[in-house]
Design a protein around this motif. Structure first.
Motif: not given
Length: 67
Positions: A37, A39-40
């Motif tokens: 993602s 975010k990751t």
């Protein structure tokens, strides 16, 4: 991404823990068996002290590995 991890001087396990993901998850991402993602991606960039762009730019990663 492998280049950024190598240049960070940290182990993949340390990067994963700092990024808040399981080391197996990082391994799967690096092996191309799992998507990450946004975010990751930002968390891994932070953990390696690099930019998200540098993580995903294959040209820059190849340069990192040759230094």
């Amino acid at each position: 991404m492998e280049g950024a991890i190598a240049l960070s001087g940290k182990t993949k396990k340390d990067i994963a823990i700092k990024a808040g993901i399981h080391p197996t998850t990082l391994h799967r991402i690096l092996a191309g068996k799992r998507d990450m993602s946004v975010k990751t991606m930002f968390a891994i960039a932070d953990a390696t002290n690099t930019s998200p762009t540098r993580l995903i730019d294959r040209t820059l990663c190849r340069e990192c590995l040759t230094k």
